[in-house]
Design a protein around this motif. Structure first.
Motif, PDB file in Angstrom:
ATOM      1  N   TYR A  73       0.828  -1.206   0.000  1.00  0.00           N
ATOM      2  CA  TYR A  73       0.000   0.000   0.000  1.00  0.00           C
ATOM      3  C   TYR A  73       0.868   1.266   0.000  1.00  0.00           C
ATOM      4  CZ  TYR A  73      -3.643   3.275   1.628  1.00  0.00           C
ATOM      5  OH  TYR A  73      -4.511   4.321   1.754  1.00  0.00           O
ATOM      6  N   MET A  74       2.116   1.170   0.473  1.00  0.00           N
ATOM      7  CA  MET A  74       2.954   2.365   0.643  1.00  0.00           C
ATOM      8  C   MET A  74       3.299   3.080  -0.656  1.00  0.00           C
ATOM      9  SD  MET A  74       3.406   3.693   3.499  1.00  0.00           S
ATOM     10  CE  MET A  74       4.635   4.915   3.079  1.00  0.00           C
ATOM     11  N   PRO A  75       3.625   2.382  -1.773  1.00  0.00           N
ATOM     12  CA  PRO A  75       3.870   3.122  -3.014  1.00  0.00           C
ATOM     13  C   PRO A  75       2.684   4.012  -3.415  1.00  0.00           C
ATOM     14  CG  PRO A  75       4.653   0.876  -3.248  1.00  0.00           C
ATOM     15  CD  PRO A  75       3.929   0.931  -1.941  1.00  0.00           C
ATOM     16  N   LEU A  76       1.484   3.564  -3.075  1.00  0.00           N
ATOM     17  CA  LEU A  76       0.308   4.386  -3.326  1.00  0.00           C
ATOM     18  C   LEU A  76       0.398   5.681  -2.515  1.00  0.00           C
ATOM     19  CD1 LEU A  76      -2.410   3.804  -4.964  1.00  0.00           C
ATOM     20  CD2 LEU A  76      -3.440   3.450  -2.737  1.00  0.00           C
ATOM     21  N   VAL A  77       0.852   5.564  -1.268  1.00  0.00           N
ATOM     22  CA  VAL A  77       0.990   6.736  -0.391  1.00  0.00           C
ATOM     23  C   VAL A  77       2.069   7.682  -0.922  1.00  0.00           C
ATOM     24  CG1 VAL A  77       1.515   7.492   1.962  1.00  0.00           C
ATOM     25  CG2 VAL A  77       0.200   5.401   1.596  1.00  0.00           C
ATOM     26  N   PHE A  78       3.169   7.138  -1.444  1.00  0.00           N
ATOM     27  CA  PHE A  78       4.205   7.991  -2.037  1.00  0.00           C
ATOM     28  C   PHE A  78       3.634   8.783  -3.214  1.00  0.00           C
ATOM     29  CE2 PHE A  78       7.312   4.530  -0.530  1.00  0.00           C
ATOM     30  CZ  PHE A  78       7.438   5.135   0.706  1.00  0.00           C
ATOM     31  N   GLY A  79       2.753   8.144  -3.955  1.00  0.00           N
ATOM     32  CA  GLY A  79       2.095   8.859  -5.046  1.00  0.00           C
ATOM     33  C   GLY A  79       1.200   9.982  -4.558  1.00  0.00           C
ATOM     34  N   TYR A  80       0.667   9.817  -3.336  1.00  0.00           N
ATOM     35  CA  TYR A  80      -0.177  10.868  -2.775  1.00  0.00           C
ATOM     36  C   TYR A  80       0.577  12.198  -2.687  1.00  0.00           C
ATOM     37  CZ  TYR A  80      -3.425   7.199  -1.128  1.00  0.00           C
ATOM     38  OH  TYR A  80      -4.303   6.153  -1.052  1.00  0.00           O
ATOM     39  N   VAL A  81       1.853  12.146  -2.319  1.00  0.00           N
ATOM     40  CA  VAL A  81       2.638  13.371  -2.158  1.00  0.00           C
ATOM     41  C   VAL A  81       2.721  14.129  -3.489  1.00  0.00           C
ATOM     42  CG1 VAL A  81       4.882  14.315  -1.504  1.00  0.00           C
ATOM     43  CG2 VAL A  81       3.959  12.331  -0.293  1.00  0.00           C
ATOM     44  N   LEU A  82       2.926  13.401  -4.588  1.00  0.00           N
ATOM     45  CA  LEU A  82       2.960  14.042  -5.902  1.00  0.00           C
ATOM     46  C   LEU A  82       1.606  14.662  -6.229  1.00  0.00           C
ATOM     47  CD1 LEU A  82       4.885  11.261  -7.886  1.00  0.00           C
ATOM     48  CD2 LEU A  82       5.818  13.327  -6.818  1.00  0.00           C
ATOM     49  N   GLY A  83       0.543  13.967  -5.865  1.00  0.00           N
ATOM     50  CA  GLY A  83      -0.799  14.502  -6.105  1.00  0.00           C
ATOM     51  C   GLY A  83      -1.063  15.767  -5.307  1.00  0.00           C
ATOM     52  N   TYR A  84      -0.622  15.796  -4.045  1.00  0.00           N
ATOM     53  CA  TYR A  84      -0.809  16.991  -3.220  1.00  0.00           C
ATOM     54  C   TYR A  84      -0.028  18.179  -3.784  1.00  0.00           C
ATOM     55  CZ  TYR A  84      -3.346  14.721   0.598  1.00  0.00           C
ATOM     56  OH  TYR A  84      -4.306  14.081   1.355  1.00  0.00           O
ATOM     57  N   ALA A  85       1.146  17.917  -4.349  1.00  0.00           N
ATOM     58  CA  ALA A  85       1.927  18.991  -4.960  1.00  0.00           C
ATOM     59  C   ALA A  85       1.180  19.595  -6.148  1.00  0.00           C
ATOM     60  CB  ALA A  85       3.292  18.463  -5.393  1.00  0.00           C
ATOM     61  N   ALA A  86       0.561  18.731  -6.963  1.00  0.00           N
ATOM     62  CA  ALA A  86      -0.228  19.218  -8.100  1.00  0.00           C
ATOM     63  C   ALA A  86      -1.414  20.055  -7.629  1.00  0.00           C
ATOM     64  CB  ALA A  86      -0.709  18.032  -8.940  1.00  0.00           C
ATOM     65  N   ILE A  87      -2.053  19.633  -6.545  1.00  0.00           N
ATOM     66  CA  ILE A  87      -3.181  20.401  -5.996  1.00  0.00           C
ATOM     67  C   ILE A  87      -2.723  21.778  -5.544  1.00  0.00           C
ATOM     68  CG2 ILE A  87      -4.822  20.515  -4.075  1.00  0.00           C
ATOM     69  CD1 ILE A  87      -4.896  17.414  -4.205  1.00  0.00           C
ATOM     70  N   TRP A 233       4.377  -1.633  -8.337  1.00  0.00           N
ATOM     71  CA  TRP A 233       4.673  -0.394  -7.614  1.00  0.00           C
ATOM     72  C   TRP A 233       4.588   0.857  -8.484  1.00  0.00           C
ATOM     73  CZ3 TRP A 233       8.626   3.082  -8.487  1.00  0.00           C
ATOM     74  CH2 TRP A 233       9.655   2.669  -9.335  1.00  0.00           C
ATOM     75  N   VAL A 234       4.960   0.748  -9.757  1.00  0.00           N
ATOM     76  CA  VAL A 234       4.864   1.919 -10.637  1.00  0.00           C
ATOM     77  C   VAL A 234       3.395   2.327 -10.810  1.00  0.00           C
ATOM     78  CG1 VAL A 234       5.307   2.823 -12.953  1.00  0.00           C
ATOM     79  CG2 VAL A 234       6.994   1.333 -11.847  1.00  0.00           C
ATOM     80  N   LYS A 235       2.530   1.322 -11.006  1.00  0.00           N
ATOM     81  CA  LYS A 235       1.105   1.612 -11.111  1.00  0.00           C
ATOM     82  C   LYS A 235       0.578   2.211  -9.818  1.00  0.00           C
ATOM     83  CE  LYS A 235      -0.338  -2.497 -12.425  1.00  0.00           C
ATOM     84  NZ  LYS A 235      -1.231  -3.573 -12.917  1.00  0.00           N
ATOM     85  N   GLN A 236       1.098   1.739  -8.694  1.00  0.00           N
ATOM     86  CA  GLN A 236       0.651   2.243  -7.404  1.00  0.00           C
ATOM     87  C   GLN A 236       1.010   3.728  -7.230  1.00  0.00           C
ATOM     88  OE1 GLN A 236      -1.591   0.126  -6.093  1.00  0.00           O
ATOM     89  NE2 GLN A 236      -0.564  -0.295  -4.171  1.00  0.00           N
ATOM     90  N   VAL A 237       2.248   4.078  -7.606  1.00  0.00           N
ATOM     91  CA  VAL A 237       2.669   5.476  -7.459  1.00  0.00           C
ATOM     92  C   VAL A 237       1.826   6.384  -8.343  1.00  0.00           C
ATOM     93  CG1 VAL A 237       4.558   7.103  -7.843  1.00  0.00           C
ATOM     94  CG2 VAL A 237       5.021   4.907  -6.740  1.00  0.00           C
ATOM     95  N   LEU A 238       1.673   5.988  -9.612  1.00  0.00           N
ATOM     96  CA  LEU A 238       0.871   6.807 -10.526  1.00  0.00           C
ATOM     97  C   LEU A 238      -0.578   6.884 -10.074  1.00  0.00           C
ATOM     98  CD1 LEU A 238       2.255   5.618 -13.988  1.00  0.00           C
ATOM     99  CD2 LEU A 238       2.602   7.845 -12.898  1.00  0.00           C
ATOM    100  N   ALA A 239      -1.106   5.745  -9.644  1.00  0.00           N
ATOM    101  CA  ALA A 239      -2.497   5.728  -9.184  1.00  0.00           C
ATOM    102  C   ALA A 239      -2.650   6.593  -7.939  1.00  0.00           C
ATOM    103  CB  ALA A 239      -2.935   4.299  -8.896  1.00  0.00           C
ATOM    104  N   GLY A 240      -1.661   6.530  -7.014  1.00  0.00           N
ATOM    105  CA  GLY A 240      -1.736   7.354  -5.816  1.00  0.00           C
ATOM    106  C   GLY A 240      -1.771   8.832  -6.145  1.00  0.00           C
ATOM    107  N   MET A 241      -0.973   9.233  -7.128  1.00  0.00           N
ATOM    108  CA  MET A 241      -0.951  10.628  -7.530  1.00  0.00           C
ATOM    109  C   MET A 241      -2.313  11.071  -8.082  1.00  0.00           C
ATOM    110  SD  MET A 241       1.579  12.565 -10.236  1.00  0.00           S
ATOM    111  CE  MET A 241       1.007  11.631 -11.662  1.00  0.00           C
ATOM    112  N   PHE A 242      -2.858  10.268  -8.981  1.00  0.00           N
ATOM    113  CA  PHE A 242      -4.128  10.656  -9.602  1.00  0.00           C
ATOM    114  C   PHE A 242      -5.317  10.467  -8.662  1.00  0.00           C
ATOM    115  CE2 PHE A 242      -1.558  10.362 -13.424  1.00  0.00           C
ATOM    116  CZ  PHE A 242      -2.014  11.454 -14.150  1.00  0.00           C
TER     117      PHE A 242
END
Length: 488
Positions: A73-87, A233-242
């Motif tokens: 689940y953590m790679p998804l959380v790492f993607g969250y940070v990128l998403g928050y930056a975009a916001i 994990w790559v899908k998780q990071v991208l998915a977390g961001m979006f």
């Protein structure tokens, strides 16, 4: 035990109503309800958003999910940070520039009324289902472990919870929610920390020993390297961001809290602080999951199973908490109640805001119409509370998998059109045919559902995971592009 739990629940609820009284006693008109008078301290919003983002699903499903998915689940959380930056860098400047109350008013400005109503409707559908499922989990667990022993039907605690949330948000709305969320976050984190500490003490282990044992057992495996796996994990990071961009940046519930900050700069500080705190908090809940499994492994505790003999991840945390001691049981209940309240109070306020502004035209009428807006807003708020309750009760026969997977499935289908609409508006200068926008927004999730069902047969065993949200957004984007014209 049940009596002690009930008394703690009543005391916690009384504390919530005290916060409600303090935040609404100096007036609670529509500006306070919808915008918090734009006076919320950014650090209060940042801290409170932790509880609003986590909800009962994180409290239950993330620790329980360690059983089947370790720490993937953590790679998804790492993607969250990128998403928050975009916001912080793209969406918040837009919302503050347009001085929005409902963020879907942007779609009317950019495309037209049909687009505005389409975006609002998809938000209402997605948030109503998603938040109701989060609240359902709270009611379900407390019913299974507390109320069923008294012979109380499932719908009774559901009615009680929704009635309480309706009452303490009825006057102050988002102004009250911003402050009650700080209380919810505190109790939610306290419950997780207290449980980990008690388990470690009973096993005579330190944090380092726990992590070492968990690593040896495979509980802390974080990165899935198989590209065809749903949690690659790559899908998780991208998915977390979006997921963050859509479920926070394009979500009225989450953004309404941000829009109560005094300035754009404060709102941006709030968002970026929340993103970093979110990493720490999710690591805490994954450690909790590892501690629960370690306890079961070392003591021989039998994990809860369904009728077919399969382990039920959502029941691992409560089953151990209630069997361990009265203290862990009380802390679990308070954490679950806090998680449930934090996910539902803001949602009810946001649903009311979206419907009032995007469908009833609040803020666009003359003085005579504005005089009636307070009464109308209250009736809309009650109506959404009733609808929210009905969804919770109706979902019970369909609870067959970890709810965190169900929630992301719902998000993938319902937030995708919002992602496509906002991206088309922000990153192109073309105008689309407003009246056809609802058709594109409906067809896109249908196509994605077909892809999800048939992907293994069509693509050599490939399974779509959270990346389906991105595909949904792309289909909507190119559908809008196909019927667009140059902007005059």
């Amino acid at each position: 035990m049940e009596t002690i739990i009930l008394l703690c629940f009543l005391a916690y609820t009384a504390l919530l109503f005290l916060v409600m009284w303090l935040t609404s006693r100096k007036g609670a008109g529509n500006d306070a309800f919808f915008r918090g008078n734009r006076k919320s301290p950014w650090y209060v919003v940042a801290y409170g958003m932790i509880g609003a983002s986590l909800s009962g699903v994180t409290f239950m499903s993330v620790p329980g999910g360690v059983y089947s998915g370790a720490w993937t689940y953590m790679p998804l959380v790492f993607g969250y940070v990128l998403g928050y930056a975009a916001i912080a860098l793209v969406l918040l400047p837009l919302y503050y520039k347009l001085n929005l109350t409902s963020i879907y008013t942007y779609l009317e400005v950019r495309f037209g009324k049909a687009s505005e109503k389409t975006g609002s409707l998809f938000f209402i559908l997605s948030r109503l289902l998603g938040s109701a499922l989060r609240m359902y989990l709270v009611v379900f667990v407390l019913y299974e472990f507390v109320f069923s022993a008294w012979g109380i039907p499932f719908w009774v605690p559901a009615v009680v919870f929704i009635a309480i949330i309706l009452l303490y948000t009825f006057r102050g709305g988002i102004k009250t929610v911003v402050w009650t969320d700080t209380l919810q976050t505190t109790f939610l984190l306290l419950a997780a920390v207290a449980t980990v500490v008690v388990i470690l003490k009973s096993l005579n282990m330190g944090v380092g020993e726990l992590l070492s044992f968990s690593h040896d057992q495979g509980y802390t495996h974080m990165f899935e390297t198989d590209p065809s796996a749903p949690k690659f994990w790559v899908k998780q990071v991208l998915a977390g961001m979006f997921i963050t961009i859509t479920m926070t940046g394009l979500d009225q519930d989450m953004m309404q809290k941000n829009l109560t900050c005094k300035s754009l700069r404060d709102a941006q500080k709030n968002v970026m602080t929340s993103s970093l705190l979110f990493i720490v908090v999710n690591i805490l809940f994954l450690c909790l999951g590892a501690a629960l499994l370690t306890y079961a492994s070392k003591t021989g505790f039998e994990l809860p199973v369904d009728a077919a003999g399969n382990v039920v991840p959502d029941k691992i945390f409560p089953s151990i908490a209630f069997s361990f001691s009265g203290f862990t049981a009380v802390m679990f209940v308070l954490g679950m109640v806090a998680a449930g309240y934090s996910s539902a109070d803001g949602t009810l306020t946001a649903l009311t805001t979206t419907f009032c502004y995007d469908f009833l035209g609040f803020g666009k009428q003359g003085s005579e119409a504005r005089h009636n807006e307070l009464k109308i807003r209250r009736w809309v708020h009650v109506a959404f509370a009733v609808l929210y309750l009905l969804v919770i009760i109706a979902f019970r026969p369909f609870h067959t998998q970890s709810l965190i997977d169900t929630l992301f499935d719902v998000a993938g289908f319902t937030y995708g059109p919002l992602l496509g609409l906002f991206c088309f508006g922000l990153f192109t200068k073309r105008r689309t045919r407003d009246k056809w926008v609802p058709v594109v927004a409906i067809l896109s999730p249908i196509i994605c559902y077909i892809l999800k069902v048939c992907s293994q047969d069509w693509f050599g065993g490939y399974k779509f995971g959270f990346e389906l949200l991105i595909i949904n957004g792309l289909i909507t984007f190119f559908g809008l592009l196909a019927m667009s014209k140059k902007k005059k």
